[in-house]
Motif scaffolding. Structure first.
Motif, PDB file in Angstrom:
ATOM      1  N   MET A   1     -23.184  -4.784 -34.701  1.00 36.04           N
ATOM      2  CA  MET A   1     -23.298  -3.337 -34.580  1.00 36.04           C
ATOM      3  C   MET A   1     -24.188  -2.809 -35.710  1.00 36.04           C
ATOM      4  O   MET A   1     -24.116  -3.309 -36.842  1.00 36.04           O
ATOM      5  N   PRO A   2     -25.017  -1.821 -35.445  1.00 36.37           N
ATOM      6  CA  PRO A   2     -25.823  -1.225 -36.521  1.00 36.37           C
ATOM      7  C   PRO A   2     -24.942  -0.772 -37.682  1.00 36.37           C
ATOM      8  O   PRO A   2     -23.844  -0.251 -37.482  1.00 36.37           O
ATOM      9  N   MET A   3     -25.436  -0.963 -38.898  1.00 30.69           N
ATOM     10  CA  MET A   3     -24.616  -0.711 -40.071  1.00 30.69           C
ATOM     11  C   MET A   3     -24.154   0.741 -40.155  1.00 30.69           C
ATOM     12  O   MET A   3     -23.035   1.019 -40.591  1.00 30.69           O
ATOM     13  N   GLU A   4     -24.987   1.686 -39.718  1.00 31.70           N
ATOM     14  CA  GLU A   4     -24.556   3.078 -39.775  1.00 31.70           C
ATOM     15  C   GLU A   4     -23.364   3.321 -38.846  1.00 31.70           C
ATOM     16  O   GLU A   4     -22.485   4.144 -39.151  1.00 31.70           O
ATOM     17  N   SER A   5     -23.295   2.596 -37.735  1.00 31.85           N
ATOM     18  CA  SER A   5     -22.158   2.728 -36.822  1.00 31.85           C
ATOM     19  C   SER A   5     -20.938   2.009 -37.375  1.00 31.85           C
ATOM     20  O   SER A   5     -19.805   2.456 -37.181  1.00 31.85           O
ATOM     21  N   VAL A   6     -21.134   0.881 -38.048  1.00 31.75           N
ATOM     22  CA  VAL A   6     -20.020   0.193 -38.709  1.00 31.75           C
ATOM     23  C   VAL A   6     -19.367   1.143 -39.708  1.00 31.75           C
ATOM     24  O   VAL A   6     -18.138   1.310 -39.728  1.00 31.75           O
ATOM     25  N   ARG A   7     -20.194   1.764 -40.539  1.00 31.46           N
ATOM     26  CA  ARG A   7     -19.652   2.683 -41.552  1.00 31.46           C
ATOM     27  C   ARG A   7     -18.913   3.844 -40.890  1.00 31.46           C
ATOM     28  O   ARG A   7     -17.815   4.226 -41.329  1.00 31.46           O
ATOM     29  N   ALA A   8     -19.505   4.409 -39.853  1.00 29.38           N
ATOM     30  CA  ALA A   8     -18.890   5.564 -39.191  1.00 29.38           C
ATOM     31  C   ALA A   8     -17.547   5.191 -38.584  1.00 29.38           C
ATOM     32  O   ALA A   8     -16.584   5.971 -38.651  1.00 29.38           O
ATOM     33  N   ASN A   9     -17.436   4.004 -37.999  1.00 21.79           N
ATOM     34  CA  ASN A   9     -16.181   3.616 -37.356  1.00 21.79           C
ATOM     35  C   ASN A   9     -15.113   3.184 -38.359  1.00 21.79           C
ATOM     36  O   ASN A   9     -13.917   3.372 -38.106  1.00 21.79           O
ATOM     37  N   VAL A  10     -15.518   2.633 -39.491  1.00 22.74           N
ATOM     38  CA  VAL A  10     -14.541   2.371 -40.555  1.00 22.74           C
ATOM     39  C   VAL A  10     -13.985   3.693 -41.075  1.00 22.74           C
ATOM     40  O   VAL A  10     -12.772   3.836 -41.303  1.00 22.74           O
ATOM     41  N   LYS A  11     -14.848   4.688 -41.237  1.00 25.42           N
ATOM     42  CA  LYS A  11     -14.391   6.010 -41.675  1.00 25.42           C
ATOM     43  C   LYS A  11     -13.454   6.631 -40.641  1.00 25.42           C
ATOM     44  O   LYS A  11     -12.447   7.263 -41.002  1.00 25.42           O
TER      45      LYS A  11
END
Length: 392
Positions: A212-222
């Motif tokens: 998954m794109p890193m920006e989406s990884v960060r958003a979903n962890v948040k």
């Protein structure tokens, strides 16, 4: 703007207790525009259940919404294939099979360790001394952010929750939300080298493995942190409070092995009675009508889950807590394609571990009389404290 009738609210009173006004809306105007919130509210359980499944009209994709702007574009704010792709990527972490085989034992270890630290015979704030650290430690494990403390997890969750409910535009609230998301990004950056070398079953681990794109990884962890700490923390403390203030019902649950009521049923009834997630926003994607109310494209609506769960058409004595109630029509975890992905993990944390462990390990637990229990919120609702005497 919709053609719904206008109803004014007192925001302070609505935060303190939204249920009287929501009951009035269900009776007089189940679809109403509330200028103080800048949104049209749907308060009927039937309207909400139907509308949440109509993603072509009631869209979760809200480019200008607070969650997108403050936390990044996560799967909760996506529809259709875009939502399902990210949901499937996270599923290996939160599936019923993984929760049972992997997480529940770890949850139990966290609960046992925290309870060991509670002094027998002490007066504690159950929210601060058990519910908060337990939720935080469980969430650290699930997200993969084991490099932080549970207090950081709680503070970040609260900062984001307040930020995405900041419809009044308070700059201080927004600043705290930005500080929270910056802290999460730093924690992710810190543990990334380890996680890439030794991937695990955590959310961060499986999302990285999915490419998954890193920006989406960060958003979903948040996203996982915003709801995965705040709601379980409040539900654990809230269900304990509800049972302590309804001792006859606590007795029914304690006799559950003899065919009475289970801990899960007690938790599900609490989540109906005082819904930790009281509202979910949607964007109108195309012109639409419900009975005599028409909506315009791109206007904002709130699906009031807390109101749906007290709808008199579906729940008798809806304002009362009753563990014997059939909660099958509750929408505490949402409905349709956006049903809470973490529902199974939450049920395990609360009903399989926290509640039975607390009431088994404490020979007695009773409300303290030196401080009132405080409760508040409408978008996210729950106890602020829970003073008790821990009578081991």
């Amino acid at each position: 703007m919709s053609t719904a009738p206008r109803i004014d609210i007192d925001p302070v009173a609505f935060w303190a207790d939204p249920y009287p006004m929501l009951a009035k809306m269900r009776k007089e105007a189940p679809i109403a525009f509330v200028p103080q919130l800048g949104s049209t509210l749907l308060t009927s359980r039937d309207d909400i259940s139907i509308s949440e499944k109509q993603i072509d009209v009631f869209s979760s994709h809200q480019p200008a919404g607070l969650m997108n702007r403050l936390m990044g574009h996560n799967m909760m704010r996506k529809d259709g294939d875009a939502h399902q792709i990210e949901r499937r990527a996270m599923f290996p972490t939160v599936s019923p099979k993984t929760v049972k085989a992997h997480w529940t034992a770890l949850f139990q270890a966290h609960a046992d360790r925290i309870i060991e630290g509670i002094q027998p015979g002490s007066r504690i704030d159950f929210m601060r001394d058990f519910a908060l650290p337990f939720s935080g430690e469980c969430l650290k494990s699930i997200t993969g952010l084991t490099n932080i403390g549970f207090a950081d997890m709680d503070g970040w969750s609260q900062g984001m929750i307040e930020g995405i409910a900041n419809y009044g535009g308070d700059p201080a609230v927004e600043a705290r939300c930005h500080a929270a998301t910056s802290g999460i990004d730093a924690a992710i950056d810190d543990i990334l080298p380890v996680m890439r070398k030794h991937p695990d079953q955590s959310i961060l681990g499986v999302l990285l493995a999915s490419d998954m794109p890193m920006e989406s990884v960060r958003a979903n962890v948040k996203l996982a942190i915003s709801g995965g700490q705040n709601e379980p923390r409040k539900a654990i403390a809230g269900t304990v409070w509800a049972l302590l203030t309804h001792p006859d019902q606590l007795d029914l649950v304690r006799k559950g092995e003899q065919g009475e009521v289970t801990w899960l049923e007690a938790f599900e009834e609490y989540a109906r009675w005082i819904s930790p997630i009281g509202m979910s926003p949607r964007r109108i994607a195309k012109p639409w009508s419900i009975r005599d109310v028409t909506f315009e494209t791109d206007e904002r609506v709130f699906l009031m889950f807390g109101s749906a769960n007290r709808d008199e058409k579906h729940f008798e004595r809806a304002d009362q807590f009753d563990v014997r109630r059939d909660t099958s029509k509750s929408v505490a975890f949402g409905a349709g394609p956006h049903f809470c992905a973490g529902a199974w993990a939450s049920r395990a944390m609360i009903a399989d571990v926290a509640l039975p462990t607390v009431f088994a390990r404490a020979k007695g637990i009773e409300l303290a009389d030196d401080e009132p229990v405080r409760i508040g919120g409408w978008a996210f609702r729950g106890l602020q404290n829970l003073p008790v005497r821990w009578l081991q």
